[in-house]
Each structure stands twice: as structure tokens, then as C-alpha cells.
Design an enzyme around this catalytic site. Structure first.
Site: not given
Ligand code: NAP
Length: 243
Positions: A138, A152
Site C-alpha cells: 500500500s 496498517y
Molecule cells: P476488501 O474489499 O476488504 O477484500 C478483502 C479480501 O481479502 C476479501 O476477499 C476477503 O475474503 C479476503 N480476506 C480477508 N482476510 C482473509 C484471510 N484471513 N484469509 C484469506 N482471505 C482473507 O479489500 P481490498 O480493498 O480489495 O484489498 C485487497 C488488498 O489490497 C489488501 O491487502 C489491502 O490492504 C490492499 N490495499 C487496498 C487499498 C484500497 O484502497 N482498497 C489500498 C492499498 C492496499 P473474505 O471476506 O471471504 O474473508
């Protein structure tokens, strides 16, 4: 290609995009089976190949089982360590050990253990045929993130350090490893601090003046896994609209 946390958000878009590029995709999820199955159905109805596999990627036994299940199907070409959480919102004065443990178990320890399993299978030094690894970091890793979510940012800084070191370790073993650092991307992860309404307000602080779409992160991940990125290794790539 294995994508952890692919039931929604950025991971789901990586899975959907990968299937269009003819990868057979493993859609990992921890809790939301319906969401993961929906992603798989979308892929199959578009003529692609995918399977949903449950595994909590904060638990070593689940991680080992996930990779052993994949061994039954074929050879892992690409691994995307995408699963992650924010881990609560509070100032450092109120941080607890259990909160940090839950956060680091998935964002750091689980990511490293998943990568261990991928490296064991891909490394040409260990009998594999090489592969590609993309770690989801991130921009918070270099900016310190949002106030009250610095735990985080710390976890993502650990991902960056791991990526840089791993690139040195596996560079001669046929594995390319890189990290992607998204900025503000429109997904459900932001529900913790007010959802789309709030992040759209924050968008005024982004040089490009808008939040990013999960597809825009997915495209970068898929490029890193492609031959077009054949000399990209140990890179930390921002997908953040200039933030
Ligand atoms: P999201 O919409 O909250 O989706 C998270 C995903 O991770 C879901 O599919 C969830 O599945 C899964 N997950 C959570 N805990 C888990 C575990 N213990 N084992 C396996 N799967 C798990 O998040 P997102 O925004 O797409 O983020 C994805 C990645 O990008 C993360 O690493 C986040 O830190 C990074 N990121 C996001 C942003 C942003 O602005 N969105 C910015 C920077 C970085 P279940 O619900 O089935 O558990």
C-alpha cells in the site's frame, strides 16, 4: 494463478482479469463463500477456468492445505498475495497486542508463509520451473497511512521490506517478485472509516483528483505477471493517482 482474498475488491478483479488472460485461477477466500463462488461463476460463464478454495491465510495449517490442494490440480505459475485487512481504527495510545496480532497474522506472517509455499514450488533451485509473485502492499507503507490506522501502514512497510529482500534471495531461482502499492481504491475495505462517501472526499488530496478502481490495480498486477515485465524484479510499484 493463485490469488488470495479474491472473493471481492482488488483480488476479485485480479482473478477476473487473469482468467481473461487464460490463467486457470484459484479464487481464495476466508469467509465469504458466496462471493468467491460468484467470481468463479463469472469466470466460467465467460469461458474461463477457476476454482474457489477456502483458506484463512492468517493460519499456517490453512495455508499449507491450500497449496497442497493446488498441487493436485497443476503447477503454480503465478502467486498474488492480496488478502489483507486494515485491522481497526484507533490511536496508537489505544493499540492492543491482540489487535496487532490479528493484523500482522494476515498482512505479514500469512503473506510470508504463503510466499514460502509458493517459493518451495517455484524455485528452480528446489526443482521447480520458476514463477511470478506479486505482493499487495500500500502507499501507506511510505506515507504512514491515515491517522489512527498506522498499525496498517506498519504492516505494509513490512511487506515492502520483505519484497526487496526476497528479490535478492530468489533472483537466480527463476522467480520474479514485486510489490504493488495501491492508493485510495474503491472497495469495501474502506467501510471501516465511512465507505465511498468518505474516500471520495479524500480524493481531493490525490493529484489525479479521484479514487482508483480495483481494475486499475489488477491491470498492474497482471502486467507484472506477464512476459512484458520480464526484467521487472524487486520493484515497489505505486498505483495511486500520484498520491
Ligand atoms: P476488501 O474489499 O476488504 O477484500 C478483502 C479480501 O481479502 C476479501 O476477499 C476477503 O475474503 C479476503 N480476506 C480477508 N482476510 C482473509 C484471510 N484471513 N484469509 C484469506 N482471505 C482473507 O479489500 P481490498 O480493498 O480489495 O484489498 C485487497 C488488498 O489490497 C489488501 O491487502 C489491502 O490492504 C490492499 N490495499 C487496498 C487499498 C484500497 O484502497 N482498497 C489500498 C492499498 C492496499 P473474505 O471476506 O471471504 O474473508
Amino acid at each position: 494463478m493463485l490469488v488470495t482474498g479474491a472473493s471481492r475488491g482488488i483480488g476479485a478483479e485480479i482473478a477476473l482479469g487473469a482468467a481473461k488472460e487464460n490463467y486457470m485461477v484459484i479464487v481464495n477466500y476466508a469467509k465469504q463463500a458466496d462471493d468467491a463462488n460468484h467470481v468463479v461463476k463469472q469466470i466460467i460463464s465467460a469461458g474461463g477456468q477457476a476454482l474457489a478454495m477456502q483458506a484463512d491465510c492468517s493460519k499456517e495449517e490453512d495455508i499449507v492445505r491450500l497449496f497442497e490442494q493446488i498441487d493436485q490440480i497443476g503447477t503454480l505459475d503465478s502467486f498474488v498475495a492480496n488478502a489483507g485487512i486494515i485491522g481497526g481504527q484507533n490511536p496508537v495510545s489505544q493499540t492492543t497486542a491482540s489487535q496487532l496480532k490479528e493484523l500482522f497474522d494476515i498482512n505479514v506472517i500469512g503473506l510470508i508463509l504463503c510466499t514460502r509455499e509458493a517459493v518451495k514450488r517455484m524455485s528452480t533451485e528446489l526443482g521447480g520451473i520458476g514463477g511470478k509473485i506479486v505482493l499487495m502492499s500500500s502507499v501507506a507503507a511510505r506515507t504512514g497511512g491515515i491517522a489512527q490506522e498506522i498499525h496498517y501502514a506498519s504492516s505494509k512497510a513490512a511487506v515492502d521490506g520483505f519484497c526487496l529482500g526476497l528479490a535478492k534471495e530468489v533472483g537466480l531461482a527463476g522467480i520474479r517478485v514485486n510489490a504493488v502499492r495501491p492508493g485510495l481504491i474503491g472497495t469495501t475495505i474502506h467501510e471501516l472509516h465511512g465507505g465511498f462517501e468518505v474516500i471520495n472526499k479524500w480524493a481531493s488530496g490525490v493529484p489525479m483528483g479521484r479514487i482508483g478502481q480495483p481494475q486499475e490495480v489488477a491491470q498492474t498486477v497482471l502486467w507484472l505477471c506477464s512476459e512484458q515485465a520480464s526484467y521487472v524484479h524487486g520493484a515497489l510499484i505505486d498505483v495511486s493517482g500520484g498520491r
